[in-house]
Design a protein around this motif. Structure first.
Motif, PDB file in Angstrom:
ATOM      1  N   ILE A 183       0.866  -1.173   0.000  1.00  0.00           N
ATOM      2  CA  ILE A 183       0.000   0.000   0.000  1.00  0.00           C
ATOM      3  C   ILE A 183       0.902   1.221   0.000  1.00  0.00           C
ATOM      4  CG2 ILE A 183      -1.773   1.259   1.275  1.00  0.00           C
ATOM      5  CD1 ILE A 183      -2.616  -1.399   2.485  1.00  0.00           C
ATOM      6  N   CYS A 184       0.687   2.106  -0.949  1.00  0.00           N
ATOM      7  CA  CYS A 184       1.581   3.261  -0.974  1.00  0.00           C
ATOM      8  C   CYS A 184       0.807   4.553  -1.194  1.00  0.00           C
ATOM      9  CB  CYS A 184       2.677   3.078  -2.011  1.00  0.00           C
ATOM     10  SG  CYS A 184       2.261   3.568  -3.653  1.00  0.00           S
ATOM     11  N   ARG A 185       1.408   5.623  -0.677  1.00  0.00           N
ATOM     12  CA  ARG A 185       0.818   6.944  -0.873  1.00  0.00           C
ATOM     13  C   ARG A 185       1.689   7.720  -1.852  1.00  0.00           C
ATOM     14  NH1 ARG A 185       0.902   9.504   4.101  1.00  0.00           N
ATOM     15  NH2 ARG A 185      -1.193   8.934   4.710  1.00  0.00           N
ATOM     16  N   LEU A 199      -1.175   7.893 -11.413  1.00  0.00           N
ATOM     17  CA  LEU A 199      -0.905   8.216 -10.021  1.00  0.00           C
ATOM     18  C   LEU A 199      -0.904   9.722  -9.819  1.00  0.00           C
ATOM     19  CD1 LEU A 199       1.974   5.716  -9.150  1.00  0.00           C
ATOM     20  CD2 LEU A 199      -0.470   5.438  -8.809  1.00  0.00           C
ATOM     21  N   ASN A 200      -1.823  10.196  -9.005  1.00  0.00           N
ATOM     22  CA  ASN A 200      -1.876  11.611  -8.697  1.00  0.00           C
ATOM     23  C   ASN A 200      -1.480  11.846  -7.254  1.00  0.00           C
ATOM     24  OD1 ASN A 200      -2.816  12.567 -11.221  1.00  0.00           O
ATOM     25  ND2 ASN A 200      -4.783  11.619 -10.722  1.00  0.00           N
ATOM     26  N   GLU A 201      -1.195  13.106  -6.960  1.00  0.00           N
ATOM     27  CA  GLU A 201      -0.758  13.445  -5.620  1.00  0.00           C
ATOM     28  C   GLU A 201      -1.805  13.006  -4.593  1.00  0.00           C
ATOM     29  OE1 GLU A 201       0.450  17.476  -5.404  1.00  0.00           O
ATOM     30  OE2 GLU A 201       0.759  17.370  -3.245  1.00  0.00           O
ATOM     31  N   ASN A 202      -1.328  12.472  -3.475  1.00  0.00           N
ATOM     32  CA  ASN A 202      -2.164  12.046  -2.355  1.00  0.00           C
ATOM     33  C   ASN A 202      -3.025  10.825  -2.607  1.00  0.00           C
ATOM     34  OD1 ASN A 202      -1.248  13.819  -0.449  1.00  0.00           O
ATOM     35  ND2 ASN A 202      -2.672  15.428  -1.092  1.00  0.00           N
ATOM     36  N   ASP A 203      -2.846  10.178  -3.760  1.00  0.00           N
ATOM     37  CA  ASP A 203      -3.548   8.911  -3.961  1.00  0.00           C
ATOM     38  C   ASP A 203      -2.985   7.859  -3.030  1.00  0.00           C
ATOM     39  OD1 ASP A 203      -5.054   9.923  -5.932  1.00  0.00           O
ATOM     40  OD2 ASP A 203      -4.097   8.856  -7.594  1.00  0.00           O
ATOM     41  N   VAL A 204      -3.852   6.990  -2.514  1.00  0.00           N
ATOM     42  CA  VAL A 204      -3.373   5.830  -1.765  1.00  0.00           C
ATOM     43  C   VAL A 204      -3.771   4.596  -2.554  1.00  0.00           C
ATOM     44  CG1 VAL A 204      -3.552   4.495   0.355  1.00  0.00           C
ATOM     45  CG2 VAL A 204      -3.501   6.974   0.456  1.00  0.00           C
ATOM     46  N   VAL A 205      -2.788   3.823  -2.993  1.00  0.00           N
ATOM     47  CA  VAL A 205      -3.106   2.695  -3.871  1.00  0.00           C
ATOM     48  C   VAL A 205      -2.488   1.395  -3.374  1.00  0.00           C
ATOM     49  CG1 VAL A 205      -3.431   3.978  -6.004  1.00  0.00           C
ATOM     50  CG2 VAL A 205      -1.128   3.347  -5.309  1.00  0.00           C
ATOM     51  N   LEU A 206      -3.185   0.323  -3.694  1.00  0.00           N
ATOM     52  CA  LEU A 206      -2.637  -1.015  -3.449  1.00  0.00           C
ATOM     53  C   LEU A 206      -2.039  -1.469  -4.773  1.00  0.00           C
ATOM     54  CD1 LEU A 206      -2.399  -3.560  -1.654  1.00  0.00           C
ATOM     55  CD2 LEU A 206      -4.609  -4.257  -2.503  1.00  0.00           C
ATOM     56  N   ILE A 207      -0.739  -1.721  -4.790  1.00  0.00           N
ATOM     57  CA  ILE A 207      -0.070  -1.901  -6.066  1.00  0.00           C
ATOM     58  C   ILE A 207       1.077  -2.887  -5.910  1.00  0.00           C
ATOM     59  CG2 ILE A 207       1.602  -0.022  -5.732  1.00  0.00           C
ATOM     60  CD1 ILE A 207       0.980   0.858  -8.599  1.00  0.00           C
ATOM     61  N   ARG A 208       1.452  -3.530  -7.041  1.00  0.00           N
ATOM     62  CA  ARG A 208       2.623  -4.398  -6.986  1.00  0.00           C
ATOM     63  C   ARG A 208       3.860  -3.582  -6.700  1.00  0.00           C
ATOM     64  NH1 ARG A 208       4.702  -7.499 -11.189  1.00  0.00           N
ATOM     65  NH2 ARG A 208       3.881  -5.913 -12.574  1.00  0.00           N
ATOM     66  N   TYR A 209       4.815  -4.175  -5.975  1.00  0.00           N
ATOM     67  CA  TYR A 209       5.992  -3.400  -5.581  1.00  0.00           C
ATOM     68  C   TYR A 209       6.877  -3.054  -6.770  1.00  0.00           C
ATOM     69  CZ  TYR A 209      10.335  -2.175  -3.262  1.00  0.00           C
ATOM     70  OH  TYR A 209      11.465  -1.530  -2.875  1.00  0.00           O
ATOM     71  N   ARG A 210       7.015  -3.986  -7.717  1.00  0.00           N
ATOM     72  CA  ARG A 210       7.993  -3.804  -8.793  1.00  0.00           C
ATOM     73  C   ARG A 210       7.815  -2.502  -9.592  1.00  0.00           C
ATOM     74  NH1 ARG A 210      11.335  -7.917 -10.897  1.00  0.00           N
ATOM     75  NH2 ARG A 210      10.017  -9.556 -10.093  1.00  0.00           N
ATOM     76  N   PRO A 211       6.562  -2.169 -10.046  1.00  0.00           N
ATOM     77  CA  PRO A 211       6.436  -0.930 -10.841  1.00  0.00           C
ATOM     78  C   PRO A 211       6.765   0.338 -10.069  1.00  0.00           C
ATOM     79  CG  PRO A 211       4.416  -2.237 -10.951  1.00  0.00           C
ATOM     80  CD  PRO A 211       5.292  -2.895  -9.966  1.00  0.00           C
ATOM     81  N   ILE A 212       6.633   0.338  -8.742  1.00  0.00           N
ATOM     82  CA  ILE A 212       6.881   1.583  -8.007  1.00  0.00           C
ATOM     83  C   ILE A 212       8.250   1.583  -7.316  1.00  0.00           C
ATOM     84  CG2 ILE A 212       4.443   2.109  -7.577  1.00  0.00           C
ATOM     85  CD1 ILE A 212       5.321   1.145  -4.586  1.00  0.00           C
ATOM     86  N   GLN A 213       9.013   0.526  -7.557  1.00  0.00           N
ATOM     87  CA  GLN A 213      10.322   0.392  -6.902  1.00  0.00           C
ATOM     88  C   GLN A 213      11.191   1.645  -7.082  1.00  0.00           C
ATOM     89  OE1 GLN A 213      12.446  -2.917  -8.498  1.00  0.00           O
ATOM     90  NE2 GLN A 213      13.755  -3.155  -6.712  1.00  0.00           N
ATOM     91  N   HIS A 214      11.294   2.125  -8.349  1.00  0.00           N
ATOM     92  CA  HIS A 214      12.164   3.273  -8.586  1.00  0.00           C
ATOM     93  C   HIS A 214      11.569   4.557  -8.010  1.00  0.00           C
ATOM     94  CE1 HIS A 214       9.366   3.370 -11.961  1.00  0.00           C
ATOM     95  NE2 HIS A 214       9.640   4.647 -12.083  1.00  0.00           N
TER      96      HIS A 214
END
Lengths: 237, 190
Positions: free
Chosen positions: A190-192, A212-227
């Motif tokens: 879960i990331c903000r 992805l917009n500012e202040n969104d909280v999403v449940l997402i796979r780790y790999r795409p947001i790693q960087h």
């Protein structure tokens, strides 16, 4: 605030509105740890909080924040010295203020411990990876590197001496690595989102995108947001 | 084949809330069995002329899998016990009760000592006591605690070393006495 901690018996009878203002001034003017904010990107406390949460939620081990840990340790030390120092006058305000500060110190120490502990848990879980894989090895602090090495040696010798040495040569090796958990970068987190990012590619095979917009909280796979996490554009919860 | 024994071993471990006694017998027997299976494979190869080895296929494969499976089960047994032991070290520090220690295998005792060494070394290196606040963030500064056994007050202020008598109650700094509460020397009165 935690009023259980206050020495209520010492409450002076003439505790008036004036005194209350004095107290508030005292508290506001002495918030050292928060006052040490130099970069402007949030206080030290906020930084260690984010670091602790990120470390706890990320499936892989993140870069060691050496500077931050040192700063926090330094602040805690000076803060502790201050409140342990001799009181000029043993007044109610000072006692009260010390309680608040002690609580602040305890809570910040907790964040620091929690951060370091999450790392140790991950090192133990994937220990052989940290010894063999150079990228991961470099993310450790020198003391963590030492810990990872001794822990791996310890586990290996424990398996060997308890069981593996009694087996025939051809089957008694190679299993230590199989007993360590693999790092699963496809875990969901879960990331903000901290700043506007726009579209990101979720999967290079299916061409799926997410906005992805500012202040969104999403449940997402780790790999795409790693960087994005490394760049500090998102934080994990 | 004593496969069922290995499974029973793992089940005992996972069903138990505490650490069951180390079953050295089964670990040794399983090792013996792997050795036997291994020599069976070698024997099969030795008895069969090179031309006919193709028809050995399934009997060798089954034996290989038996070896792999038995080995995996015992390693899983060792690993899960180690995990429990590590947790004990974290939670109770050096005051693990005698009756729990009795359930350790001889090598597990050594493991605990060495693990304690490397963890203590790490904690000294970073200078932060990691074994505090395992339950979550601190909520209050002082707590009411009842003394269950005579002990000395730890901590870093002027009250350090004060004797706490059994049966008395004190209002103490939580961070100082957290370890004693986990060790069961003090009881937190709510």
């Amino acid at each position: 605030m935690h009023f259980e901690a206050l020495p209520t018996k010492r409450l002076p009878a003439q505790f008036t509105a004036n005194n209350e203002f004095k107290l508030l001034d005292l508290i506001l003017s002495n918030d050292i740890i928060d006052a040490e904010d130099e970069g402007g990107k949030g206080s030290l406390v906020q930084k260690i909080k984010t670091a602790a949460l990120n470390e706890r939620s990320a499936p892989e081990l993140l870069e060691y924040k050496e500077e931050l840990v040192d700063q926090i340790k330094q602040s805690l030390r000076s803060q502790k010295q201050r409140i342990n120092g001799p009181f000029t006058e043993f007044q109610f305000e000072e006692k009260l203020f010390t309680s608040f500060q002690q609580m602040e110190i305890d809570r910040i120490s907790y964040l620091l411990r929690s951060y370091l502990r999450s790392r140790i848990v991950k090192i133990e879980k994937h220990h052989s990876k940290f010894v063999s894989d150079e990228t991961y090895h470099q993310r450790l602090s020198p003391s963590e590197q030492k810990f990872a090495q001794s822990y791996t040696d310890l586990i290996k010798s424990h398996y060997r001496e308890s069981f593996l040495q009694s087996l025939p040569d051809r089957v008694n090796s190679g299993e230590e690595d199989a007993m360590t958990a693999r790092i699963n970068l496809d875990e969901y987190v879960i990331c903000r989102v901290l700043e506007r990012i726009g579209q990101i590619e979720l999967d290079d095979q299916t061409d799926e995108f997410a906005e992805l917009n500012e202040n969104d909280v999403v449940l997402i796979r780790y790999r795409p947001i790693q960087h994005l996490l490394v760049e500090g554009k998102v934080e994990l919860l | 084949m004593s496969n069922s024994k290995v499974i029973a071993l793992l089940q005992e471990l996972s069903n138990s809330s505490t650490l069951p006694p180390y079953d050295e017998e089964t670990v040794r027997e399983t090792g013996q069995e792997i050795n036997n299976t291994h020599s069976e494979i070698i024997q099969l190869f030795a008895e069969t002329p090179a031309k006919e080895r193709k028809r050995l296929g399934s009997s060798v494969v089954v034996r290989h899998h038996t070896i792999a499976r038995n080995k995996r089960c015992i390693l899983a047994y060792l690993k899960n016990r180690i995990d429990v032991i590590k947790q004990l070290r974290w939670e109770l520090d050096n005051s693990i009760p005698e009756d729990v220690m009795q359930n350790f295998g001889s090598k597990e005792g050594e493991f605990l000592v060495k693990y304690d060494e490397i963890l203590t070394q790490y904690i000294d290196d970073v200078g932060v006591d990691l074994c505090k606040d395992l339950q979550g963030p601190p909520q209050v500064l002082y707590i009411q605690a009842r003394v269950l056994e005579d002990c000395q007050l730890p901590g870093d202020d002027q009250e350090e070393g004060r004797l706490l008598k059994k049966g008395t109650e004190h209002f103490l700094k939580r961070s100082d006495v957290e370890g004693l509460i986990r060790a069961g020397v003090l009881q937190h009165v709510i």
